[in-house]
Design a protein around this motif. Structure first.
Motif, short mmCIF file in Angstrom:
data_model
loop_
_atom_site.label_atom_id
_atom_site.label_comp_id
_atom_site.label_asym_id
_atom_site.label_seq_id
_atom_site.Cartn_x
_atom_site.Cartn_y
_atom_site.Cartn_z
N LYS A 1 0.83 -1.21 0.00
CA LYS A 1 0.00 0.00 0.00
C LYS A 1 0.86 1.26 0.00
O LYS A 1 0.52 2.26 -0.64
CB LYS A 1 -0.91 -0.01 1.24
CG LYS A 1 -2.06 0.98 1.16
CD LYS A 1 -3.03 0.59 0.05
CE LYS A 1 -4.23 1.49 -0.05
NZ LYS A 1 -5.14 1.10 -1.14
N ASP B 1 4.17 1.44 -0.89
CA ASP B 1 5.27 1.45 -1.84
C ASP B 1 5.16 2.57 -2.87
O ASP B 1 6.17 3.21 -3.20
CB ASP B 1 5.36 0.09 -2.55
CG ASP B 1 6.56 0.04 -3.48
OD1 ASP B 1 7.70 0.07 -2.97
OD2 ASP B 1 6.35 0.00 -4.72
N PRO B 2 3.95 2.87 -3.40
CA PRO B 2 3.86 3.99 -4.36
C PRO B 2 4.26 5.33 -3.77
O PRO B 2 4.59 6.26 -4.50
CB PRO B 2 2.38 3.98 -4.77
CG PRO B 2 1.91 2.59 -4.49
CD PRO B 2 2.66 2.16 -3.28
N LEU B 3 4.22 5.43 -2.45
CA LEU B 3 4.61 6.69 -1.80
C LEU B 3 6.09 6.72 -1.45
O LEU B 3 6.57 7.67 -0.83
CB LEU B 3 3.80 6.88 -0.51
CG LEU B 3 2.28 7.06 -0.71
CD1 LEU B 3 1.58 7.04 0.64
CD2 LEU B 3 1.98 8.35 -1.44
N GLY B 4 6.84 5.70 -1.85
CA GLY B 4 8.27 5.66 -1.55
C GLY B 4 8.56 5.40 -0.10
O GLY B 4 9.55 5.90 0.44
N GLN C 1 12.59 11.18 -3.10
CA GLN C 1 11.15 11.31 -3.29
C GLN C 1 10.86 12.41 -4.30
O GLN C 1 10.03 12.26 -5.20
CB GLN C 1 10.51 11.62 -1.94
CG GLN C 1 9.02 11.39 -1.87
CD GLN C 1 8.52 11.54 -0.45
OE1 GLN C 1 8.65 12.60 0.15
NE2 GLN C 1 7.98 10.48 0.11
N ALA D 1 11.79 11.25 -7.74
CA ALA D 1 10.80 10.33 -8.28
C ALA D 1 9.57 11.06 -8.81
O ALA D 1 9.02 10.71 -9.86
CB ALA D 1 10.38 9.32 -7.22
N GLU D 2 9.16 12.12 -8.10
CA GLU D 2 8.02 12.89 -8.57
C GLU D 2 8.35 13.61 -9.87
O GLU D 2 7.53 13.71 -10.77
CB GLU D 2 7.59 13.89 -7.49
CG GLU D 2 6.99 13.23 -6.27
CD GLU D 2 6.75 14.22 -5.13
OE1 GLU D 2 7.10 15.40 -5.31
OE2 GLU D 2 6.22 13.79 -4.09
N ALA E 1 8.20 11.18 -12.67
CA ALA E 1 6.84 10.84 -13.10
C ALA E 1 6.30 11.85 -14.10
O ALA E 1 5.42 11.54 -14.90
CB ALA E 1 5.93 10.76 -11.88
N ARG F 1 15.00 5.11 1.39
CA ARG F 1 13.58 5.40 1.35
C ARG F 1 13.09 5.71 2.76
O ARG F 1 13.69 5.31 3.74
CB ARG F 1 12.81 4.18 0.79
CG ARG F 1 12.98 3.99 -0.72
CD ARG F 1 12.67 2.55 -1.14
NE ARG F 1 11.32 2.12 -0.82
CZ ARG F 1 10.25 2.29 -1.59
NH1 ARG F 1 10.39 2.93 -2.75
NH2 ARG F 1 9.07 1.82 -1.24
N GLU G 1 -2.76 3.26 5.59
CA GLU G 1 -2.75 4.65 5.15
C GLU G 1 -3.07 5.61 6.30
O GLU G 1 -2.48 6.69 6.42
CB GLU G 1 -3.75 4.86 4.01
CG GLU G 1 -3.31 4.25 2.69
CD GLU G 1 -4.29 4.52 1.57
OE1 GLU G 1 -3.85 4.63 0.41
OE2 GLU G 1 -5.50 4.65 1.85
N ALA H 1 0.12 14.30 -2.60
CA ALA H 1 -0.19 12.87 -2.52
C ALA H 1 -0.52 12.47 -1.08
O ALA H 1 -1.40 11.62 -0.85
CB ALA H 1 1.00 12.04 -3.03
#
Length: 620
Positions: free
Chosen positions: A487, A489-492, A519, A522-523, A526, A545, A574, A591
């Motif tokens: 859950k 992982d997409p948020l680093g 982070q 990565a943004e 994207a 991370r 979350e 995010a």
């Protein structure tokens, strides 16, 4: 080339004299050189004082008087001002040479060059400044060097015209000069008696001669910092009153600024309230007794922003406007000398008056920290006194280092807020280095306290101090942990399970600057095109991370870990992530805000699961 051609060429190259538009020049002075029309009075006082100084250089016993007489406007005409001095005076040739030539100064005259440093003015535009408030200037003068010569009168208008004539002896029986001003339209208020007295006292209170406006004394000598006082307490009270009259505040303390080698005498007043280090401190500077400026900014080192000073100097150079100081080696040397005086005051308090030092530091510790960054002796002296925020409370670095074998610190306030409660519960002492100068001072600690170990506290160090969970128990929760990791992982962010105190903290969000940098990269990736995204991806490698550390000792975590529904595990994870971010008081990314909203709605749905709007069993 023939003779006729040569003569023609020479004629065409003959020199010409610049023509000066006096009205335009006066407008330039009033709008660009001088900050206010009030400087006209300073220029009049300055010329009078310099004239007396010049006469006394040749006749030491000559009288030293300046008198100002103001007459208000009435039906007979506009306001006028008369300024009389007993100075060296002018001859008729001096008048033509000096008063009628803009920029020429008697201070540069032959024979006086050696004594120029004794004069206040150096630029030869003083009398011209009077046209800022006057439409007509009349000067009557008699020379002390040629007492047999008759008095001479010079009358000038702001259109640039002037006349010169000699007068009978009775027009000016004694040597000296009288300047008469007639106010220009709209400027009469500057020549009123009350205004002239206020300006004369402001500019000339420390002048060495007898200056009066009518019957009112202007000079007030000796200066407050040079007066004899019966006791230190009386001196402190008197200087506090002077500070209040000058700056409008009552100081915490006063610091004597006696630097004979720099030609400086004065006093610095310690502000009673904290100010920003970025705020430019302004100081009041007199040059040989004449007020030069109330806004000197470069007089003290930048770290001394907690004082305002008043001083008199004979070594500093004024700019052409005589409203600021010329930045040169002399000013740099004076700045260093004054900084040393303030530094000596601080070390004196540390050695002999700890109560006053504590009162000072409670307000101005930031200024002292700024000084201690570059001065190891000051840092060593202030170690027992400078306050720092730590997990043990507000302490000095000296006391903190005595309690902890390793002085851990964070570089940002956010990092400190993340780790402080947890580190404290594990017995790890941490200093908050996120405030201005604090991390620099902590890192400098070993240089003044040999043997002290200093280490930056990062996510890995904190995690290493947390107790590991029994491998069998962690294996039993592997399904839950896998769902939670998927859950976030997409948020680093990784998820780890540890056991730590206090039990009331369900989860801890840990990251460091490297993780935040990754982070942000990565943004950016994207949003980049495919080629650039490939380059960024190749750079990422195994960058650190962030991690969400779940507290296995917390009852809520134990209940969540027993869930079997992957969707509910994701919503709970979350929620824990968002709560940990809020507890760390970290700025939220878009995010993160979206996650908090999503988790809140998800929890509401689960809380109402099984209840439909009409009270019947429902379903998801």
């Amino acid at each position: 080339m023939d003779s006729q051609t040569s003569q023609s060429s020479q004629a065409s190259q003959s020199p010409h004299t610049f023509q000066v538009d006096l009205r335009g020049l006066v407008d330039l002075l009033s709008h660009h050189l001088y900050s206010s029309p009030k400087v006209y009075l300073r220029e009049l006082l300055q010329n009078a004082v310099d004239a007396i100084t010049a006469r006394r250089a040749e006749q030491p016993g000559a009288p030293a008087r300046v008198r100002l007489y103001a007459d208000a406007a009435d039906s007979a005409g506009p306001a006028t001002l008369r300024v009389e001095d007993t100075g060296v005076g002018l001859t008729e040739s001096d008048v033509h040479s000096l008063l009628a030539t803009i920029g020429r100064s008697s201070k540069r005259a032959e024979g006086l060059q050696e004594a120029r440093s004794d004069f206040l003015g150096q630029f030869g535009i003083g009398l011209l400044a009077c046209f800022v408030v006057a439409e007509r200037i009349r000067v009557v003068s008699r020379s002390a060097r040629e007492p047999a010569a008759p008095p001479v009168e010079w009358t000038a208008s702001d259109d640039g015209s002037y006349t010169v004539r000699t007068l009978p002896d009775e027009a000016r029986p004694e040597p000296g000069t009288t300047v008469h001003l007639v106010a220009r339209a709209g400027a009469g208020e500057w020549l009123t008696g009350q205004r002239v007295l206020a300006l004369a006292r402001d500019f000339g209170s420390l002048l060495p001669y007898d200056v009066r406006v009518g019957d009112e004394t202007v000079t007030d000598l000796p200066a407050p910092w040079d007066r004899p006082y019966p006791s230190p307490t009386t001196r402190r009270v008197a200087l506090a009153r002077h500070c209040h009259d000058t700056f409008g505040f009552t100081p915490l303390d006063s610091i004597e600024l006696n630097v004979p080698l720099a030609g400086v005498r004065g006093v610095a007043y310690v502000l009673p309230a904290a100010v920003s280090p970025a705020q430019r401190a302004t100081h009041r500077v007199h040059l040989k007794g004449m007020l030069l400026t109330e806004r000197a900014e470069q007089l003290l080192p930048d770290w001394a922003f907690f004082v305002r000073c008043v001083l008199d100097t004979d070594s500093l150079r004024p700019t052409a406007s005589r409203e600021s100081l010329y930045e040169d080696e002399t000013l740099a040397a004076v700045r260093e000398a004054l900084g040393e005086r303030i530094r000596s005051w601080l070390t004196g308090l540390a050695a002999g008056d700890p109560e006053r030092l504590a009162a000072f530091l409670s307000v101005h510790h930031l200024g002292v920290k700024s000084l201690a960054r570059h001065d190891k002796d000051m840092l060593r002296t202030m170690l027992p006194w400078l306050p720092f925020e730590t997990t043990d409370g507000q302490l000095s670095l000296e006391e903190f280092a005595l309690r902890h074998p390793v002085v851990h610190f964070t570089r940002t306030v956010e990092e400190y807020r993340q780790v402080a409660p947890i580190a404290s519960a594990q017995g790890v002492g941490v200093v908050n280095g996120g405030y201005t100068y604090d991390s620099e001072l902590v890192e400098a600690l070993p240089s003044v306290r040999p043997g002290t170990v200093v280490a930056e506290l990062d996510a890995d160090t904190v995690t290493a101090h947390l107790d590991a969970v029994d491998p069998a128990e962690e294996l039993a929760l592997s399904g839950f942990l896998a769902a939670a990791r998927a859950k976030l992982d997409p948020l680093g962010c990784d998820v780890v399970l540890r056991a730590f105190h206090p039990l009331s903290v369900p989860a801890l969000h840990l990251d460091d600057r490297a993780a935040r940098h990754e982070q942000a990269r990565a943004e950016a990736e994207a949003q980049a095109d495919d080629l650039w995204a490939g380059i960024l991806g190749s750079l990422r490698g195994s960058a650190p991370r962030a991690r969400l550390v779940l507290n296995h000792l917390n009852p809520l975590i134990r209940r969540i870990a027993s869930l079997r529904d992957p969707e509910l595990i994701g919503t709970a994870t979350e929620s824990l992530y968002g709560q940990a971010l809020l507890m760390a008081q970290r700025p939220l990314r878009p995010a993160d805000s979206a996650l908090l909203n999503r988790a809140f709605i998800g929890l509401l749905e689960w809380a109402t699961h099984g209840e439909s709007a009409d009270g019947e069993d429902g379903h998801r």
